[in-house]
Design an enzyme around this catalytic site. Structure first.
Site, PDB file in Angstrom:
ATOM      1  N   HIS A  19       1.097  -0.650   0.149  1.00 36.03           N
ATOM      2  CA  HIS A  19       0.148   0.289   0.328  1.00 36.03           C
ATOM      3  C   HIS A  19       1.143   1.080  -0.393  1.00 36.03           C
ATOM      4  CE1 HIS A  19      -2.724  -2.219   2.157  1.00 36.03           C
ATOM      5  NE2 HIS A  19      -3.814  -2.565   0.994  1.00 36.03           N
ATOM      6  N   LYS A  43     -15.640  -7.389   4.588  1.00 32.98           N
ATOM      7  CA  LYS A  43     -14.149  -8.201   4.852  1.00 32.98           C
ATOM      8  C   LYS A  43     -14.863  -7.905   6.475  1.00 32.98           C
ATOM      9  CE  LYS A  43     -11.256  -6.478   1.323  1.00 32.98           C
ATOM     10  NZ  LYS A  43     -10.226  -6.075   0.909  1.00 32.98           N
ATOM     11  N   ARG A  94      -1.224  -6.745  -8.167  1.00 38.62           N
ATOM     12  CA  ARG A  94      -0.743  -7.109  -7.335  1.00 38.62           C
ATOM     13  C   ARG A  94      -0.354  -8.633  -8.406  1.00 38.62           C
ATOM     14  NH1 ARG A  94      -2.931  -8.014  -2.027  1.00 38.62           N
ATOM     15  NH2 ARG A  94      -4.516  -8.744  -3.370  1.00 38.62           N
ATOM     16  N   SER A 132      -3.269  -7.999   2.842  1.00 37.46           N
ATOM     17  CA  SER A 132      -3.461  -7.459   4.126  1.00 37.46           C
ATOM     18  C   SER A 132      -3.727  -8.397   5.079  1.00 37.46           C
ATOM     19  CB  SER A 132      -4.552  -6.195   4.808  1.00 37.46           C
ATOM     20  OG  SER A 132      -3.567  -5.036   4.130  1.00 37.46           O
TER      21      SER A 132
END
Length: 170
Positions: A19, A43, A94, A132
């Site tokens: 990040h 989440k 990514r 994360s």
């Protein structure tokens, strides 16, 4: 000349070196970068929105990025972008799986807000595996997350895991 405002949204639970890389690079593309810390109903966050905002602010300050600021929001992304005057959405990629999701989101956002462009930044090769979710899993099982987050964030995550009493056994 109109100020170019960019928005880099995310849950940042916790903020990772990946990040931070996108924040650093995204800030170079706009006059002002808003790092928007948001909630995601799908989440289960480890940190509250306020804790994540403070964590991201501290990281941005440590990075010394003077044209970036951190704000929390809980709204449809393009509505928030319009509210703050952002014309650029910064998104980090990514892997191919990220691209498929982000490509779909960019198309939907373009339909909802034609004047807001999405810019994709590929994560630095050394940072591509960092997520994360994986950082939290590693921490919860007692692994070392030091290679994936700053020392300050590592301390906060480890403290939270200890407070939760959920350190895994070996």
């Amino acid at each position: 000349m109109t100020e170019r405002i960019g928005l880099y949204p995310g849950t940042f639970d916790p903020i990772t070196l990946g990040h931070a890389d996108i924040i650093r690079r995204g800030a170079k593309l706009v006059d002002r970068l808003i790092v928007g810390v948001t909630t995601n109903p799908s989440k289960d966050p480890m940190f509250s929105p306020e804790e994540r905002i403070e964590m991201v602010r501290a990281e941005v300050e440590r990075l010394g990025i003077v044209n970036a600021e951190v704000e929390g929001f809980n709204a449809l992304l393009v509505k928030y972008a319009r509210k703050i005057g952002a014309t650029v959405l910064i998104r980090g990629l990514r892997a191919v799986a990220d691209f498929e999701y982000e490509f779909q989101m960019a198309g939907m956002n373009q339909q909802l807000a034609p004047g807001v462009e999405t810019v994709f930044l590929m994560a630095d090769v050394s940072l591509q595996p960092i997520a994360s979710k994986l950082v939290k899993e590693i921490a919860l099982f007692g692994g070392d997350i030091g290679p994936f987050v700053s020392p300050e964030v590592r301390e906060q995550v480890v403290a939270r895991v200890e407070r939760l009493g959920r350190r895994g056994d070996y």
